[in-house]
Scaffold this motif. Structure first.
Motif, PDB file in Angstrom:
ATOM      1  N   LEU A  37       0.810  -1.216   0.000  1.00 36.19           N
ATOM      2  CA  LEU A  37       0.000   0.000   0.000  1.00 36.19           C
ATOM      3  C   LEU A  37       0.844   1.267   0.000  1.00 36.19           C
ATOM      4  O   LEU A  37       0.326   2.357  -0.220  1.00 36.19           O
ATOM      5  CB  LEU A  37      -0.926   0.017   1.222  1.00 36.19           C
ATOM      6  N   THR A  38       2.129   1.111   0.244  1.00 34.51           N
ATOM      7  CA  THR A  38       2.997   2.297   0.223  1.00 34.51           C
ATOM      8  C   THR A  38       2.977   2.985  -1.140  1.00 34.51           C
ATOM      9  O   THR A  38       3.288   4.171  -1.237  1.00 34.51           O
ATOM     10  CB  THR A  38       4.438   1.906   0.571  1.00 34.51           C
ATOM     11  N   GLN A  39       2.577   2.266  -2.191  1.00 34.35           N
ATOM     12  CA  GLN A  39       2.500   2.897  -3.518  1.00 34.35           C
ATOM     13  C   GLN A  39       1.405   3.953  -3.564  1.00 34.35           C
ATOM     14  O   GLN A  39       1.386   4.805  -4.450  1.00 34.35           O
ATOM     15  CB  GLN A  39       2.254   1.845  -4.598  1.00 34.35           C
ATOM     16  N   PHE A  40       0.472   3.913  -2.598  1.00 32.06           N
ATOM     17  CA  PHE A  40      -0.569   4.933  -2.493  1.00 32.06           C
ATOM     18  C   PHE A  40      -0.198   5.980  -1.440  1.00 32.06           C
ATOM     19  O   PHE A  40      -1.047   6.755  -1.015  1.00 32.06           O
ATOM     20  CB  PHE A  40      -1.905   4.294  -2.116  1.00 32.06           C
ATOM     21  N   ASN A  41       1.071   5.975  -1.025  1.00 30.53           N
ATOM     22  CA  ASN A  41       1.568   6.894  -0.003  1.00 30.53           C
ATOM     23  C   ASN A  41       0.830   6.735   1.325  1.00 30.53           C
ATOM     24  O   ASN A  41       0.607   7.693   2.053  1.00 30.53           O
ATOM     25  CB  ASN A  41       1.470   8.348  -0.488  1.00 30.53           C
TER      26      ASN A  41
END
Length: 313
Positions: free
Chosen positions: A89-93
């Motif tokens: 989910l880090t790709q969605f900050n």
């Protein structure tokens, strides 16, 4: 009797929608959100809110998200896949560094029925009373509209602040015979509310087939058939039918991505009703709206969530 494993995930508010979706996609037969803020905010409802009043069961910070998977030989593999997807989910900050998991066993009968005692008819706006489909003990006011929901498909009870804000926004903009598009329809509650407010038809889209089925179930509980067409689709990709109103109760980052597509199909002077926006990301959404020739008509807050009504110029 079937055994279930409850996956309790302690996380932050920003991750709620995405983690809920991950659990749904993994086959969770129900999702519960426990947020201490829900116990602290007074709402103007005659019925009260839907929660267990024991504060010790709620996290002091962040939220608990509970999902339920069958206790079988595939469970450990599914759990590993869920954790991997959450880590990504880090790709969605969205920060997930402090996330924690607790696994416990639940009997089917206990899980499937005990939560219903907390779900009562709830007045969520000037017009709407949300009623669970098994509930018969309620009084409908003269000017109130009953909206019946079966929440058993893991898309909530219709009383989350983002849903309430969305419905309140729809009340302000929908006119008789409007055509509406519901992006990320979930339980179908916003599609149903649109028809009950006088819209002629709603095209409801969701990437999750379970959401499409849930919308079809719930529309029939409200005596609605062809007026709502629920289909699987990725946001507004490939959609060409024009709309007077587009409503989307999804993450701010996803809303930003769909604004350009919404501009192409919204009718002149048509409205966007946008919710699911965490307060600190409201400016991001408003900037994108202004860059695509939308005028901000109204902004409304509830707890840490924001609803924006914008009109095509």
């Amino acid at each position: 009797m079937m055994k279930w494993n409850e996956i309790l995930i302690h996380t932050n508010h920003d991750a709620e929608e995405l983690i809920t979706n991950i659990l749904n996609e993994s086959g969770s037969n129900g999702v519960i959100i426990e947020d201490l803020l829900d116990l602290k905010v007074e709402r103007p409802t005659r019925f009260g809110e839907i929660y267990d009043i024991d504060e010790s069961k709620y996290p002091k910070t962040g939220i608990y998200i509970k999902g339920y998977l069958v206790d079988n030989a595939e469970f450990n593999q599914k759990l590993a896949e869920i954790k991997q997807e959450i880590n990504e989910l880090t790709q969605f900050n969205i920060p997930v560094e402090d996330i924690s998991y607790t696994i416990s066993s639940v009997d089917e009968e206990d899980w499937a029925t005990s939560w219903k005692k907390y779900y009562k008819p709830t007045k969520i706006s000037d017009k709407f009373l949300i009623v669970p489909n098994w509930e018969e003990d309620y009084t409908l006011g003269e000017d109130e509209i009953k909206l019946v929901l079966d929440p058993g498909m893991a898309f909530g009870t219709g009383t989350h602040p983002t849903t309430i804000l969305s419905i309140q926004g729809l009340e302000k903009v929908i006119k008789e015979d409007d055509s509406v598009i519901d992006v990320g329809c979930g339980s179908g509650v916003l599609s149903i509310a649109s028809i009950l407010l006088g819209a002629r038809n709603v095209a409801a889209y969701d990437l999750d087939e379970v959401a499409v089925n849930s919308t079809n179930i719930n529309k029939k509980l409200n005596g609605i058939n062809e007026e709502i067409s629920a289909q699987k689709n990725n946001l507004l990709k490939g959609i060409t039918n024009k709309a007077d109103v587009i409503v989307a109760n999804i993450l701010a980052e996803i809303i930003v991505d769909l604004i350009e597509d919404a501009k192409a199909i919204i009718k002149p002077k048509g409205y966007l009703v946008l919710s699911g926006i965490i307060d600190r990301k409201a400016e991001l959404v408003k900037d994108k709206l202004k860059n695509h020739d939308f005028k901000i008509i109204e902004e409304k807050n509830m707890e840490h969530w924001v609803m924006i009504i914008a009109q095509a110029i």
